[in-house]
Design an enzyme around this catalytic site. Structure first.
Site, PDB file in Angstrom:
ATOM      1  N   TYR A  35     -29.353 -84.838  63.610  1.00 50.80           N
ATOM      2  CA  TYR A  35     -28.343 -84.152  64.425  1.00 50.80           C
ATOM      3  C   TYR A  35     -26.940 -84.464  63.955  1.00 50.80           C
ATOM      4  CZ  TYR A  35     -27.010 -88.422  67.033  1.00 50.80           C
ATOM      5  OH  TYR A  35     -26.537 -89.650  67.388  1.00 50.80           O
ATOM      6  N   LYS A 149     -28.628 -89.803  60.526  1.00 51.09           N
ATOM      7  CA  LYS A 149     -28.298 -89.467  61.922  1.00 51.09           C
ATOM      8  C   LYS A 149     -29.535 -88.854  62.566  1.00 51.09           C
ATOM      9  CE  LYS A 149     -24.209 -88.026  64.525  1.00 51.09           C
ATOM     10  NZ  LYS A 149     -24.162 -89.220  65.360  1.00 51.09           N
ATOM     11  N   GLU A 181     -22.563-102.123  63.711  1.00 53.16           N
ATOM     12  CA  GLU A 181     -21.869-101.024  64.398  1.00 53.16           C
ATOM     13  C   GLU A 181     -22.262-101.062  65.871  1.00 53.16           C
ATOM     14  OE1 GLU A 181     -23.220 -97.095  63.290  1.00 53.16           O
ATOM     15  OE2 GLU A 181     -25.310 -97.732  63.150  1.00 53.16           O
ATOM     16  N   LEU A 205     -24.256 -95.984  60.491  1.00 49.70           N
ATOM     17  CA  LEU A 205     -23.976 -94.564  60.310  1.00 49.70           C
ATOM     18  C   LEU A 205     -22.585 -94.422  59.682  1.00 49.70           C
ATOM     19  CD1 LEU A 205     -25.245 -91.738  61.133  1.00 49.70           C
ATOM     20  CD2 LEU A 205     -23.345 -91.684  62.756  1.00 49.70           C
TER      21      LEU A 205
HETATM   22  N1  PDD Z   1     -22.593 -90.892  67.730  1.00 45.55           N
HETATM   23  N2  PDD Z   1     -22.735 -95.030  64.782  1.00 45.55           N
HETATM   24  C1  PDD Z   1     -23.666 -94.481  65.582  1.00 45.55           C
HETATM   25  C2  PDD Z   1     -24.969 -95.170  65.751  1.00 45.55           C
HETATM   26  C3  PDD Z   1     -23.385 -93.280  66.246  1.00 45.55           C
HETATM   27  O1  PDD Z   1     -24.336 -92.704  67.020  1.00 45.55           O
HETATM   28  C4  PDD Z   1     -22.103 -92.655  66.080  1.00 45.55           C
HETATM   29  C5  PDD Z   1     -21.739 -91.357  66.749  1.00 45.55           C
HETATM   30  C6  PDD Z   1     -21.157 -93.284  65.237  1.00 45.55           C
HETATM   31  C7  PDD Z   1     -19.804 -92.677  64.967  1.00 45.55           C
HETATM   32  O2  PDD Z   1     -19.880 -91.553  64.111  1.00 45.55           O
HETATM   33  P1  PDD Z   1     -18.827 -90.357  64.197  1.00 45.55           P
HETATM   34  O3  PDD Z   1     -17.468 -90.971  64.038  1.00 45.55           O
HETATM   35  O4  PDD Z   1     -19.176 -89.479  63.065  1.00 45.55           O
HETATM   36  O5  PDD Z   1     -18.985 -89.711  65.557  1.00 45.55           O
HETATM   37  C8  PDD Z   1     -21.520 -94.460  64.596  1.00 45.55           C
HETATM   38  C9  PDD Z   1     -22.413 -89.608  68.338  1.00 45.55           C
HETATM   39  C10 PDD Z   1     -21.022 -89.302  68.814  1.00 45.55           C
HETATM   40  C11 PDD Z   1     -23.476 -89.421  69.413  1.00 45.55           C
HETATM   41  O6  PDD Z   1     -24.611 -89.804  69.136  1.00 45.55           O
HETATM   42  O7  PDD Z   1     -23.195 -88.858  70.473  1.00 45.55           O
END
Ligand code: PDD
Length: 289
Positions: A35, A149, A181, A205
């Protein structure tokens, strides 16, 4: 515009309540899919190329061919945004390996299921920007491919809930003694006006927001290092931040029940948030992507 959200499913746009996926979808049965979450500011998709590039990497990693070209995605997502009123939205898109009798082996000649929706993107509450948030650290009990992801987020959900149950807002993972993270965010800390964040790799991620923070830091001569560090480094940090598409840049003011720095959101965070808001404004005006 209809008064209920319009979603995209396998080629059609339809009201969310009418969208149907089979119970045999491998997303439902196995969590077999990937996703993206993409913010939209004033009708403009934020860093779409970077999100689509990361989607391609996730698909390659789970050995699923890309269902659409980037141009096709651009067309679908622009239509989805328009049908949901433009403005500020959070676009969620998901691709699963499709509908097939339950069997761990990849099914042959099956079309992937492609779904996308757009939800209102709510601003971060002012109380959070004033007071910051609390986090707790915990052992990273996720799989070894956290750069993918994947929709299979059970470990992330359990970690986040454990944080909430202990009065914190986010869980920060630690693997082999190194901070990786958050359960749904990347992490930075500040020490002596330098930014630190763990390097990209399978343990985290590669966040699009993380990349932008590093870009803004470079453009404004704020020193930044992508290095591994442990919880002791976090404990002695002046500031800690979490970044994500939906949270933007959050100040962390409590770590495992102890104050971070002076216990208030710090000056480096205020500066970076201002730079981030300036960048968002350029997106709204169509001057950046
Ligand atoms: N999640 N690490 C993890 C495990 C995440 O699920 C996310 C973002 C990030 C940050 O990535 P980005 O800056 O590209 O949003 C880091 C999204 C927002 C979610 O699952 O809703």
């Amino acid at each position: 515009m209809s008064n209920q959200p319009i979603v995209y499913l396998n080629g059609d746009f339809l009201p969310a309540s009418e969208a149907r996926v089979s119970v045999l979808d491998r997303g439902f049965i196995f969590g077999d899919g990937v996703y993206e979450v993409i913010p939209v500011y004033g009708g403009h998709l934020f860093r779409l190329d970077a999100h689509l590039a990361r989607l391609d990497d996730s698909l390659v990693n789970i050995r699923l061919s890309a269902p659409y070209s980037h141009d096709k995605w651009r067309e679908i997502l622009a239509a989805l945004v328009a049908r949901n009123g433009g403005k500020d939205l959070s676009v969620y898109l998901q691709i699963t390996r499709g509908v097939a009798p339950r069997d761990h082996a990849f099914p042959k000649n099956v079309e992937p299921t492609v779904f996308a929706m757009a939800n209102p993107l709510l601003p971060v509450p002012s109380q959070i920007l004033r007071d910051g948030v609390a986090v707790i650290t915990m052992d990273d009990f996720r799989w070894q491919n956290c750069h993918v992801k994947a929709i299979a987020l059970l470990a992330n959900i359990l970690a986040r809930q454990q944080a909430l149950d202990s009065g914190a807002s986010e869980a920060v993972f630690v693997r082999d003694g190194q901070v990786t993270e958050g359960a749904a965010s990347n992490l930075f800390y500040v020490k002596n006006r330098t930014l630190y964040t763990p390097p990209k790799g399978p343990r985290l991620l590669p966040g699009i927001t993380r990349d932008l923070v590093l870009e803004l830091a470079a453009a404004h001569h704020i020193p930044a290092q992508e290095v591994n560090f442990d919880v002791a480094a976090l404990r002695s940090a002046d500031e800690i931040w979490l970044t994500s598409s939906t949270k933007e840049i959050l100040p962390v003011t409590q770590l495992n029940g102890e104050p971070v720095g002076n216990g208030k959101p710090g000056p480096m965070w205020s500066r970076m948030l201002a730079l981030y808001q300036e960048y968002k404004q350029q997106i709204r005006e169509g001057r950046a992507a």
